[in-house]
Design a protein around this motif. Structure first.
Motif, mmCIF file in Angstrom:
data_model
loop_
_atom_site.group_PDB
_atom_site.id
_atom_site.type_symbol
_atom_site.label_atom_id
_atom_site.label_comp_id
_atom_site.label_asym_id
_atom_site.label_seq_id
_atom_site.Cartn_x
_atom_site.Cartn_y
_atom_site.Cartn_z
ATOM 1 N N HIS A 1 -14.738 0.635 10.166
ATOM 2 C CA HIS A 1 -15.515 1.734 9.605
ATOM 3 C C HIS A 1 -14.927 2.228 8.279
ATOM 4 N N VAL A 2 -13.616 2.244 8.200
ATOM 5 C CA VAL A 2 -12.922 2.536 6.932
ATOM 6 C C VAL A 2 -11.798 1.522 6.819
ATOM 7 N N ASP A 3 -11.675 0.898 5.665
ATOM 8 C CA ASP A 3 -10.737 -0.211 5.483
ATOM 9 C C ASP A 3 -10.036 -0.009 4.151
ATOM 10 N N ILE A 4 -8.715 0.196 4.194
ATOM 11 C CA ILE A 4 -7.929 0.372 2.972
ATOM 12 C C ILE A 4 -6.689 -0.499 3.070
ATOM 13 N N TRP A 5 -6.292 -1.064 1.962
ATOM 14 C CA TRP A 5 -5.122 -1.946 1.959
ATOM 15 C C TRP A 5 -4.420 -1.863 0.608
ATOM 16 N N ASN A 6 -3.219 -2.405 0.580
ATOM 17 C CA ASN A 6 -2.501 -2.550 -0.684
ATOM 18 C C ASN A 6 -1.492 -3.680 -0.554
ATOM 19 N N ALA A 7 -0.967 -4.082 -1.678
ATOM 20 C CA ALA A 7 -0.030 -5.207 -1.704
ATOM 21 C C ALA A 7 1.333 -4.764 -1.175
ATOM 22 N N SER A 8 2.031 -5.679 -0.539
ATOM 23 C CA SER A 8 3.339 -5.358 0.032
ATOM 24 C C SER A 8 4.475 -5.644 -0.941
ATOM 25 N N ALA A 9 4.171 -6.240 -2.062
ATOM 26 C CA ALA A 9 5.208 -6.515 -3.070
ATOM 27 C C ALA A 9 4.569 -6.496 -4.448
#
Lengths: 125, 125
Positions: free
Chosen positions: A117-125
């Motif tokens: 329903h809500v999807d957020i992500w970011n890079a780990s490096a």
């Protein structure tokens, strides 16, 4: 979480992985609720399954993604809402170095099925 | 959400803003649950209030943040868990251009107080 919920969560995530590998955008979009929102790094929020489908169509091509693997680190449900913390590994076509990301997904159970329903992500490096 | 919850959510967010402006790391850390997790862009997950405190102490100095403004776009609670989608604007010291970010925060109500339990964000441009 209950074994049934665990199975449904896993099924939805495995279906997303399969859809990316097959570049099957209808199957990919089906991982989301109709009124889902995604918050991609470096851009504005994208709302609604159709717009999300378009986003991924472009992003998978732009990043030349061959496959993605999702790893659930935790999942907790309260009623028909749940939230997952996880890691994603993206493998580019052609065998270049993989990309590591981490994510939070808010899940909703609608008509008996758990979806993103809500999807957020970011890079780990 | 109920007016009482809305007030508590807002109070916690305003307290975080005030803590950043004052570089008051104890007050900043108090926005989080003791076992909170943050997922900062470009790095690994950070777990636990003390480690989160350390992260922000370093990040605020490194980014030279003078102040931050949080804008809640949506908040939904199910029992003692809630999730917020919002925007953050960071103002650097010295008056340089502000930075725009978006975030998802999973909230937990513990001992009657709503706190940030999972916090992930990324840049909007």
């Amino acid at each position: 979480m209950s074994p049934a919920t665990e199975q449904e969560i896993s099924r939805n995530n495995r279906a997303f992985e399969a859809a990316v590998a097959a570049r099957d955008m209808d199957a990919l979009a089906a991982a989301y609720t109709a009124d889902a929102r995604i918050l991609p790094p470096g851009g504005e929020m994208v709302s609604g399954r159709d717009n999300i489908r378009q986003f991924w169509d472009g992003a998978i091509a732009a990043l030349n993604v061959a496959s993605v693997r999702l790893e659930t680190l935790s999942f907790e449900a309260a009623g028909d809402t749940g939230y997952e913390v996880g890691r994603a590994t993206l493998h580019p076509a052609g065998g270049g170095p993989s990309m590591q990301a981490k994510y939070v997904v808010v899940w909703k159970r609608q008509d008996g099925a758990w979806k993103w329903h809500v999807d957020i992500w970011n890079a780990s490096a």
